[in-house]
Design a protein around this motif. Structure first.
Motif, mmCIF file in Angstrom:
data_model
loop_
_atom_site.group_PDB
_atom_site.id
_atom_site.type_symbol
_atom_site.label_atom_id
_atom_site.label_comp_id
_atom_site.label_asym_id
_atom_site.label_seq_id
_atom_site.Cartn_x
_atom_site.Cartn_y
_atom_site.Cartn_z
ATOM 1 N N LYS A 3 29.219 23.678 104.187
ATOM 2 C CA LYS A 3 28.051 24.220 103.943
ATOM 3 C C LYS A 3 27.606 25.389 102.424
ATOM 4 O O LYS A 3 28.802 25.591 101.823
ATOM 5 C CB LYS A 3 27.747 25.423 105.297
ATOM 6 C CG LYS A 3 27.557 24.863 106.336
ATOM 7 C CD LYS A 3 26.641 26.270 107.212
ATOM 8 C CE LYS A 3 26.774 24.786 108.956
ATOM 9 N NZ LYS A 3 25.673 25.414 109.313
ATOM 10 N N ILE A 4 26.959 25.075 101.917
ATOM 11 C CA ILE A 4 26.305 25.438 101.110
ATOM 12 C C ILE A 4 25.967 27.371 100.969
ATOM 13 O O ILE A 4 24.689 27.252 101.930
ATOM 14 C CB ILE A 4 26.043 25.155 99.612
ATOM 15 C CG1 ILE A 4 24.169 24.372 99.918
ATOM 16 C CG2 ILE A 4 26.703 23.857 99.676
ATOM 17 C CD1 ILE A 4 23.702 23.471 99.198
ATOM 18 N N VAL A 5 24.725 28.255 99.450
ATOM 19 C CA VAL A 5 24.217 28.875 99.689
ATOM 20 C C VAL A 5 22.833 28.221 98.594
ATOM 21 O O VAL A 5 23.363 27.564 97.595
ATOM 22 C CB VAL A 5 24.654 29.280 99.022
ATOM 23 C CG1 VAL A 5 23.297 30.725 98.498
ATOM 24 C CG2 VAL A 5 25.720 31.153 99.746
ATOM 25 N N TYR A 29 20.225 25.223 108.691
ATOM 26 C CA TYR A 29 20.518 26.525 107.863
ATOM 27 C C TYR A 29 19.509 27.590 108.560
ATOM 28 O O TYR A 29 18.709 27.321 108.805
ATOM 29 C CB TYR A 29 19.877 26.525 106.241
ATOM 30 C CG TYR A 29 21.753 25.676 105.732
ATOM 31 C CD1 TYR A 29 22.724 24.672 106.339
ATOM 32 C CD2 TYR A 29 21.781 26.247 103.903
ATOM 33 C CE1 TYR A 29 22.989 24.177 105.778
ATOM 34 C CE2 TYR A 29 22.834 25.261 103.862
ATOM 35 C CZ TYR A 29 23.731 24.368 104.239
ATOM 36 O OH TYR A 29 24.585 23.590 103.561
ATOM 37 N N GLY A 124 24.937 35.876 103.519
ATOM 38 C CA GLY A 124 25.252 35.115 103.227
ATOM 39 C C GLY A 124 26.402 34.673 103.029
ATOM 40 O O GLY A 124 27.228 33.891 102.483
ATOM 41 N N LYS A 127 27.778 31.341 103.994
ATOM 42 C CA LYS A 127 27.681 30.263 103.784
ATOM 43 C C LYS A 127 26.589 29.391 104.698
ATOM 44 O O LYS A 127 26.321 30.283 106.077
ATOM 45 C CB LYS A 127 28.197 28.955 103.330
ATOM 46 C CG LYS A 127 28.780 29.152 101.993
ATOM 47 C CD LYS A 127 29.367 28.725 100.717
ATOM 48 C CE LYS A 127 29.619 29.760 99.742
ATOM 49 N NZ LYS A 127 30.154 28.768 99.235
ATOM 50 N N PHE A 141 23.407 36.116 94.325
ATOM 51 C CA PHE A 141 24.689 34.477 94.613
ATOM 52 C C PHE A 141 24.085 33.619 93.270
ATOM 53 O O PHE A 141 23.617 32.889 93.061
ATOM 54 C CB PHE A 141 24.202 33.583 95.626
ATOM 55 C CG PHE A 141 23.775 34.273 96.940
ATOM 56 C CD1 PHE A 141 25.675 34.719 97.790
ATOM 57 C CD2 PHE A 141 23.005 34.629 97.781
ATOM 58 C CE1 PHE A 141 25.402 35.545 98.832
ATOM 59 C CE2 PHE A 141 22.747 34.872 98.945
ATOM 60 C CZ PHE A 141 24.190 35.866 99.401
ATOM 61 N N ALA A 144 25.932 30.230 93.516
ATOM 62 C CA ALA A 144 25.274 29.360 94.720
ATOM 63 C C ALA A 144 25.137 28.030 94.396
ATOM 64 O O ALA A 144 24.922 27.675 92.704
ATOM 65 C CB ALA A 144 23.199 29.227 94.983
ATOM 66 N N GLU A 145 25.044 27.272 94.901
ATOM 67 C CA GLU A 145 25.473 25.778 94.922
ATOM 68 C C GLU A 145 24.377 25.350 94.306
ATOM 69 O O GLU A 145 23.993 24.458 93.571
ATOM 70 C CB GLU A 145 26.054 25.085 96.362
ATOM 71 C CG GLU A 145 27.357 25.279 95.908
ATOM 72 C CD GLU A 145 27.820 26.278 97.383
ATOM 73 O OE1 GLU A 145 26.514 27.032 97.049
ATOM 74 O OE2 GLU A 145 28.904 26.698 97.652
ATOM 75 N N THR A 227 25.407 17.950 98.341
ATOM 76 C CA THR A 227 25.628 18.152 99.463
ATOM 77 C C THR A 227 26.777 16.613 99.601
ATOM 78 O O THR A 227 26.684 16.211 99.205
ATOM 79 C CB THR A 227 25.318 18.320 100.599
ATOM 80 O OG1 THR A 227 24.012 18.013 100.918
ATOM 81 C CG2 THR A 227 24.437 20.344 100.493
#
Ligand code: C5P
Length: 227
Positions: A3-5, A29, A124, A127, A141, A144-145, A227
């Motif tokens: 999982k990402i932000v 999400y 957050g 994530k 963030f 964040a990715e 991802t």
């Protein structure tokens, strides 16, 4: 699956929230509207006469901060989270012109931002969130990715907000909405505390001439890429 932000920043009324909301739904999400938090603080100030004639009593606001509790709860009818201020659903009130006219002033106050940023970072932590705002990719963030910076012309944005208000049956005049959009742009980009600006590693998306479907497709490509 990791999982990402996802940080979605940009000017007011550029369709960030629609975009962020749709993306969150699509990928499972949680969507967090950080602007709603600043709006809720603003509503509190208006209700408690901490803002009077456009002037903020910062001393009173500072001591009121720990009495302002903001939360979100999914509304199954609209499929979107509603904003709660001290347990009361304020989703409708925070979208009106009165709050819109004062929110940038409240959001420019350092201790207000600190409190909101802290809360946003907490939300957050696990994530799996899409958060939209002004400083999500830069301050909230920075790691964040995926960071998206959304832009659109002031006229396009004012028209969208105007249409939205009309659809909700809220009285509005286009010129006023445009003036409000421009005023908020100016305050948001020139304030000393976390001014709105594109994070160096954010992808820019000008959606002036994109449909919602086109935006969504573009976003999904970006999401799948990281991802
Ligand atoms: O996104 P929205 O238009 O609802 O945000 C309302 C206002 O809150 C913005 O004009 C901006 O002044 C402030 N804001 C902010 N930082 C955020 C989100 C919103 O300063 N992360």
């Amino acid at each position: 699956e990791k999982k990402i932000v996802i940080a979605v920043d940009g000017y007011s009324s550029c369709g960030k929230s629609t975009m962020a909301k749709d993306l969150a739904k699509e990928i499972g999400y949680i969507y967090i509207d950080s602007g709603a938090m600043y709006r809720a603080v603003t509503l509190y100030c208006l209700q408690n006469e901490i803002i009077e004639n456009g002037v903020v009593d910062e001393v009173r606001l500072r001591s009121a901060m720990n009495q302002i509790h903001i939360s979100f709860q999914m509304n199954n009818e609209s499929g979107k989270p509603d904003t709660y201020l001290n347990g009361v659903n304020v989703e409708k009130e925070i979208r009106g012109m009165e709050v819109a006219n004062h929110v940038s002033t409240i959001a420019a106050i350092g201790f207000v931002r600190q409190a909101m940023v802290e809360k946003q970072q907490e939300m957050g932590q696990q994530k799996g969130v899409v958060m939209d705002g002004r400083d999500i990719g830069t301050v909230v963030f920075p790691n964040a990715e995926l960071k998206i910076f959304v832009t659109a012309s002031p006229e396009v944005r004012a028209q969208r907000r105007y249409d939205e208000m009309m659809a909700k049956g809220e009285p509005a005049i286009f010129e006023d909405v445009l003036a409000n959009v421009k005023k908020r742009d100016l305050i948001d980009t020139t304030r000393a505390e976390s001014p709105l600006c594109r994070a160096e590693d954010a992808l820019e998306l000008d959606n002036s001439h994109l449909s919602i479907a086109e935006q969504k497709a573009w976003l999904l490509v970006q999401f799948n890429r990281v991802t």
